[in-house]
Design a protein around this motif. Sequence first.
Motif, short mmCIF file in Angstrom:
data_model
loop_
_atom_site.label_atom_id
_atom_site.label_comp_id
_atom_site.label_asym_id
_atom_site.label_seq_id
_atom_site.Cartn_x
_atom_site.Cartn_y
_atom_site.Cartn_z
N HIS A 105 -4.54 -6.83 3.69
CA HIS A 105 -3.90 -5.86 4.59
C HIS A 105 -4.99 -4.96 5.17
N ARG A 130 1.56 2.96 3.59
CA ARG A 130 2.88 2.39 3.27
C ARG A 130 2.73 0.89 3.53
N ARG A 175 3.66 -2.82 3.89
CA ARG A 175 4.78 -3.77 4.10
C ARG A 175 4.33 -5.11 3.54
N ASP A 190 13.52 -4.91 1.80
CA ASP A 190 12.99 -3.56 1.97
C ASP A 190 11.47 -3.53 1.83
N LEU A 191 10.99 -4.29 0.85
CA LEU A 191 9.53 -4.31 0.65
C LEU A 191 8.82 -4.82 1.90
N ALA A 192 9.47 -5.77 2.55
CA ALA A 192 8.83 -6.36 3.74
C ALA A 192 9.04 -5.49 4.98
N GLU A 193 10.22 -4.91 5.09
CA GLU A 193 10.54 -4.20 6.33
C GLU A 193 10.18 -2.72 6.28
N THR A 194 10.60 -2.04 5.21
CA THR A 194 10.37 -0.59 5.12
C THR A 194 9.00 -0.31 4.52
N GLY A 195 8.62 -1.17 3.60
CA GLY A 195 7.31 -1.01 2.98
C GLY A 195 7.37 -0.16 1.73
N TYR A 196 6.27 -0.16 1.01
CA TYR A 196 6.20 0.57 -0.26
C TYR A 196 5.04 1.56 -0.17
#
Length: 666
Positions: free
Chosen positions: A580, A611, A613, A638-644
Amino acid sequence: MTHWGARGLPVPAERNENARPSWPSELDRLPLETTALGTRTAGAAEIVVRRADGLRGARLRLADDVETTTREDGGVHLQCPLEDPDLGLAVTVHLRTSTHHDVVAKWAELRNCGDQPVELLRGWGGAFNAPVGPGARVGVLSGAWGHEFTPAEIDLGVGTVSVGSRQGITSHDFSPVVTLSSRAEPTNTYAVALAWSGSWRLAVDAPPFREHVRVAGGTDDESGIHRLEAGESMVTPAVLGLWCAGTDADDVAAAWHTYQRVIGRGTGPEHRPIVYNSWYATRFHVQVDHQLRLAREAARLGAEAFVVDDGWFRGRTSDRAGLGDWEPDPTKFPSGLEALVDGVRELGMTFGIWIEPEAVSPDSELYRRHPDWIHRAAGRAAITRRNQYTLDLGIPDVEQWVTEMLRRLLTDYDIGFLKWDMNRLIADGGQTQPGGDDWSWRHTQAYYRVLDMLRTEFPEVTVEACSGGGGRYDNAVLARSDLVWTSDETGPRDRLSIQHGFLSGYPAWTMSSWVTDEPDVRDTEPASLEFRFVVAMAGALGIGADLLAWDTDERERASAMVAIYRQIRSVVHTGRVRRHGTPAEEAYAIQYTTRDSVVVLAWRRPGAALRLRLADLDDLDENARYRAPDGGNVSAHDLAETGYPIGWTWGDCDIVVFHRHDRREQ
Ligand code: DGJ
């Protein structure tokens, strides 16, 4: 090949009408697999041959039916017999595919069936034609000592660009792997690598107005000539090609890693121990008691192997002497090497040792006995680099001596780890002797034979390849070793960049990386102990610091990091790698993904936020859920779209692990 990539994509012949009125023959326009100067009259060719009487070039034609066999894994092995009866040259072109990976391997077997010697001014195994033209964006891995595997892009409008080595080793300067995509609309990526560890060249040829850009390679044709006596034959190194939909460098990397999983011998921890290496702590001042004290600390931290580096053998007080005299130095080991081997074994670790089998010091018994065993242009003064010569492994007596020396070392002592170093390039190969032009070829073939012997006769021994860091690493070494000492640069931020590049062509499970002391010589930017650990955990973790200088707090923090690494090691070594960003950015992360877990290693400069994704989560539906480190239950979606949001546990770095669980567990 009728297509390369998705079905129906490229067509075999040039479609570009602009190319038609030109003079070259029809064969020049066809995307030939392997061809010769003389067969193709204008375009680049892989075989350039000259007979002793001066006849140059070959007119290759089909000699027999093409033979196709299905391999055990469902892949195909195609053999295409070509010949030039006038010249007396037979060429069998081989193509191999597998259902386990996307790499097509191409190589050629060349046989002199005439009655005169034939010189191969260029003897390459094959070419790949990428329909990306006119021109190409060419991606290479370039570098220097301490800067290996640095990605660079060449905008090739027209003409030939080539990368390679004339150094008798793969080199720090270029790695034998290139990528190609269109300059206009990059939609796909083509990648080509060469499995060769001596002098080499990969040439990318972009003829004007043409759709096909041709990539071919093999042994360096500037510094070596291969001579085939009547009846002799040779098999070229393999060129490896793959196609990838899209232009994502991580997809290309993943395709190489999948291939490398097949050609290597597994990714398991048995050949990727957590190493403690004493080089930076002691350099040449090896003393048995001191080594044992380091070993005790290493064992307490959780190291699984202790490796004594350069400096253990007779006369090695500096880099000016001793190479070649591979017996324990009696002043450093008054009661023999056993004292260290046994001590390390009693601590529950594997004992490992450094060696540089191809090297010899002018000040050594070996050189005094065999001054004629080194690479040198006869009659000229021999050249030293790092105060050493290189043994000419291509001389059968030398190969036998090295083989027996290694056999004896590994039989006499309980050694489970061998670091094979090579600390200079060979600038002066080629003695004045028949076949002397071929020195790199013969040296490299012997190197492979010795590595193959190690694997067959000492399968339990882990082999770490090294050449002043990453100076000799490629798909051929990868197939015969377990690890590579990636670079002599261990400063964590520089190292992150080197590792970033490394991962684009080579896999994490082979990427040896140590935590060393600060400040590093070149990369002096401060970084926490944890930062340095997380950098090293991105591959095969090792420690190379002076542990006796660490205080209790540092030792406790280090053993906590080693314990975390043990938990994530299998995901790092088997997972799909996703980078990333780049290490030059304020925050950077590497994600490793398996079916069941995701491990994220992240680094930042002060104050940066990230954040992340996540990518590569195959199943993005509602059923796919992950347990986050804080105990939370997050959906893949959510992990893919909103991110962590990375929490930066240690301030400048973090490790985040997500475990996949199914609905029954919720
Ligand atoms: C070069 C290697 O890359 C180092 O790790 C170390 O082994 C030295 N050689 C020893 O001479």
